[in-house]
Write a protein that holds these residues in place. Sequence first.
Motif, PDB file in Angstrom:
ATOM      1  N   LEU A 128     -12.837   7.266   2.399  1.00 23.88           N
ATOM      2  CA  LEU A 128     -11.608   7.937   1.964  1.00 23.88           C
ATOM      3  C   LEU A 128     -11.906   9.035   0.948  1.00 23.88           C
ATOM      4  O   LEU A 128     -11.242  10.076   0.940  1.00 23.88           O
ATOM      5  N   HIS A 135      -5.967  -0.469  -1.452  1.00 24.28           N
ATOM      6  CA  HIS A 135      -6.278  -1.638  -0.624  1.00 24.28           C
ATOM      7  C   HIS A 135      -6.510  -2.895  -1.458  1.00 24.28           C
ATOM      8  O   HIS A 135      -5.914  -3.952  -1.181  1.00 24.28           O
ATOM      9  N   TRP A 172      -5.123   6.965  -1.993  1.00 25.67           N
ATOM     10  CA  TRP A 172      -5.208   6.068  -0.836  1.00 25.67           C
ATOM     11  C   TRP A 172      -6.498   5.256  -0.827  1.00 25.67           C
ATOM     12  O   TRP A 172      -6.586   4.239  -0.153  1.00 25.67           O
ATOM     13  N   GLU A 173      -7.474   5.674  -1.620  1.00 28.19           N
ATOM     14  CA  GLU A 173      -8.707   4.905  -1.725  1.00 28.19           C
ATOM     15  C   GLU A 173      -8.577   3.766  -2.751  1.00 28.19           C
ATOM     16  O   GLU A 173      -9.451   2.893  -2.821  1.00 28.19           O
ATOM     17  N   GLU A 175       0.839  -1.201   0.000  1.00 28.34           N
ATOM     18  CA  GLU A 175       0.000   0.000   0.000  1.00 28.34           C
ATOM     19  C   GLU A 175       0.875   1.252   0.000  1.00 28.34           C
ATOM     20  O   GLU A 175       0.604   2.209  -0.742  1.00 28.34           O
ATOM     21  N   GLN A 179      -4.325   8.271  11.823  1.00 26.39           N
ATOM     22  CA  GLN A 179      -4.876   7.006  11.341  1.00 26.39           C
ATOM     23  C   GLN A 179      -6.341   7.176  10.961  1.00 26.39           C
ATOM     24  O   GLN A 179      -7.056   7.980  11.569  1.00 26.39           O
ATOM     25  N   GLN A 197     -11.651   2.307   6.161  1.00 23.28           N
ATOM     26  CA  GLN A 197     -10.879   2.563   4.944  1.00 23.28           C
ATOM     27  C   GLN A 197     -11.659   2.202   3.682  1.00 23.28           C
ATOM     28  O   GLN A 197     -11.089   1.868   2.649  1.00 23.28           O
ATOM     29  N   HIS A 255      -2.793   4.801   5.378  1.00 18.76           N
ATOM     30  CA  HIS A 255      -3.982   5.051   6.198  1.00 18.76           C
ATOM     31  C   HIS A 255      -3.627   5.193   7.672  1.00 18.76           C
ATOM     32  O   HIS A 255      -4.518   5.327   8.510  1.00 18.76           O
TER      33      HIS A 255
END
Length: 221
Positions: free
Chosen positions: A168, A97, A93-94, A82, A159, A163, A127
């Motif tokens: 996000l 995962h 960041w979305e 990640e 943090q 998620q 995250h």
Amino acid sequence: MNYTISEENYLKTIFLLQETEGTVSTNTLAEKLQTKPASVTDMMKKLDAKKLLNYKPYYGFTLSAEGKKIALGIIRRHRLWEYFLCNKLNFGWEEVHLLAEELEHVGNKKLVDRLDAFLGFPSYDPHGDPIPDSKGRVRNIRKIPLHQLPALRPAEVCQVTNQSSEMLELLHHKQIGIGTKLEIKKFFDFDHSLEIKMKNSTITISEQLAQNIFVTYEQDL
């Protein structure tokens, strides 16, 4: 010993549930993995036979020392990937995962150790989740959910616990990310929403959103 992708997914999920719930139940694990309790029971028997689990029918289960070691290795790989995807390949960041879910099953130790070194041995993923080191050690910091932060106390986002892509996306829209400095200006009794001040703006966020944002106090920065 090599493990199947399904076995690794079970071990990782049990570890994450165990952190908050202690002993994990069949139904809880089935709900988390979106499968049938009977399928969970079959897998528990397999993992128990491989000595990766402390399992008693009807009483729930926890990972054995070896099971925990393997789970930490999977989590380490996931969070390093990640970090790589977000910080080196400029994925949002979305987005990272699901990609890391695939890459985490590449278990070559030399590759993972070199990836870690290439990235500069990061302690946290995009995250804010801690990345286990090569020995399975995890660095933890003092943190609280944003809605518990006293008013007018400077803090920094460290943090995000929910998620999901929807969460996000919302945080991105509100320009809140890991490292964002903020303070709570006012709590609203009507719906428990919060007015927060950041560097260039003042916005109002819901209590639900604030519960999923963790911060460190200024004294801990």
